[in-house]
Design an enzyme around this catalytic site. Structure first.
Site, PDB file in Angstrom:
ATOM      1  N   VAL A 229      18.414 143.547  14.720  1.00  0.00           N
ATOM      2  CA  VAL A 229      17.330 143.533  13.738  1.00  0.00           C
ATOM      3  C   VAL A 229      16.325 142.481  14.177  1.00  0.00           C
ATOM      4  CG1 VAL A 229      16.713 143.235  11.312  1.00  0.00           C
ATOM      5  CG2 VAL A 229      18.953 144.173  11.909  1.00  0.00           C
ATOM      6  N   CYS A 230      15.060 142.844  14.168  1.00  0.00           N
ATOM      7  CA  CYS A 230      13.980 141.905  14.465  1.00  0.00           C
ATOM      8  C   CYS A 230      14.208 141.258  15.833  1.00  0.00           C
ATOM      9  CB  CYS A 230      13.881 140.873  13.340  1.00  0.00           C
ATOM     10  SG  CYS A 230      12.342 139.944  13.282  1.00  0.00           S
TER      11      CYS A 230
END
Length: 317
Positions: free
Chosen positions: A102-103
């Site tokens: 994520v990210c």
């Protein structure tokens, strides 16, 4: 049962952790025995997130068995990661059946060599750095998430929820994912190839009031005449001056801005209404279903009818 292991470290973005965790926990509530969720830090000690929230892991990474899904969140702690974390990912990442970031967690996977030869994404503000630091990775800065084989990477914060919902849909079916999305009051309809920005967010807001008014007008009237000549009249500028000023102040041309607004409007109608394809094409400014079909194939890779089939919510009546 699919085991999900979420990696924790100082400076982690808390929503990168809790967003996907809530999705998988919701799936476990929906169908017991589907997921076993654990969190782990290097030494099993608590970590402080980038916002100051303290997170207490279930165990140390060294004690965690190889999971089905290994999830690596992002956050400011990815800028100078502990070398031991990279070493652990390099050794254990390939053992997971599914590897997820994520990210800026994508940067940790890349540092461990787990994205080499793959297509990936990350938060828009960090795509250039990821591509520069890891030339073996094909970085796509536009989508909210990218899936390449058993590796899935997502953009900033909330896109981790979108990706987790997509994974649950793969595992348990659409009804399960839709139920969880409704419980979390989020959309199940954002496909991975949706851009990280809407047209209004992707383009800068114009400094001058007449141009800001034109931006608002375009968004509110996608089915109207939005030619440069017509918009220039509304801005009280010559067409040439308007086109030049619009690009200078928004970072995009009037034509491209209109194109994105119309696409977004058509998508919303397909997602949220029962209007026919022809009606949607007219309301969105395409004029004909064929023109809309060409735009959808170009930007989304699917025809309008297929898009509706995939992302229109199932009636609960």
């Amino acid at each position: 049962m699919r085991t999900v292991l979420i990696v924790l470290f100082d400076g982690v973005q808390s929503l990168d952790v809790t967003g996907p965790l809530e999705v998988f926990a919701g799936a476990e509530s929906y169908r017991g025995g589907s997921y076993g969720i654990r969190t782990a830090s290097l030494d099993g000690t608590r970590v402080r997130s980038s916002s100051g929230l303290v997170l207490v892991p279930d165990q140390a990474l060294a004690d965690a068995p190889d999971p089905h899904t290994l999830l690596v969140p992002g956050g400011s702690g990815t800028r100078r990661p502990d070398p031991r974390l990279i070493d652990w990912l390099r050794a254990h990442g390939p053992r997971a059946e599914r590897l997820v970031s994520v990210c800026t967690g994508a940067g940790l996977l890349a540092a461990a060599g787990l994205l080499d030869g793959r297509r990936a994404t990350t938060h828009w503000a960090h795509c250039d750095r990821l591509a520069r630091d890891h030339p073996a990775v094909t970085v796509d800065p536009d989508p909210i998430y990218v899936r390449d084989g058993n590796v899935a990477t997502s953009a900033g914060v909330t896109s981790g929820i979108d990706l987790a919902l997509a994974l649950v849909e793969d595992d348990l079916g659409r009804d399960a994912a839709l139920t969880i999305a409704r419980h979390l009051v989020v959309f199940l309809r954002r496909p991975g190839n949706q851009a990280q920005f809407s047209a209004q967010l992707a383009a800068q807001t114009a400094r001058r009031e007449p141009l800001r008014e034109v931006q608002h007008w375009i968004s509110e009237h996608p089915g109207d005449d939005l030619s440069v000549e017509s918009l220039a009249v509304r801005a009280r500028l010559s067409p040439r001056h308007f086109a030049r000023a619009f690009r200078t102040e928004t970072g995009t041309t009037p034509g491209r801005y209109v194109e994105r607004v119309r696409l977004e409007h058509a998508r919303r109608l397909l997602e949220d209404t029962a209007d026919g394809i022809e009606e949607v094409s007219r309301a969105s400014g395409y004029g004909t279903p064929e023109a809309m079909r060409r735009a959808f194939l170009k930007f989304l890779g699917s025809a309008p009818a297929e898009y509706r089939r995939r992302f229109h919510p199932v009636s609960t009546a």
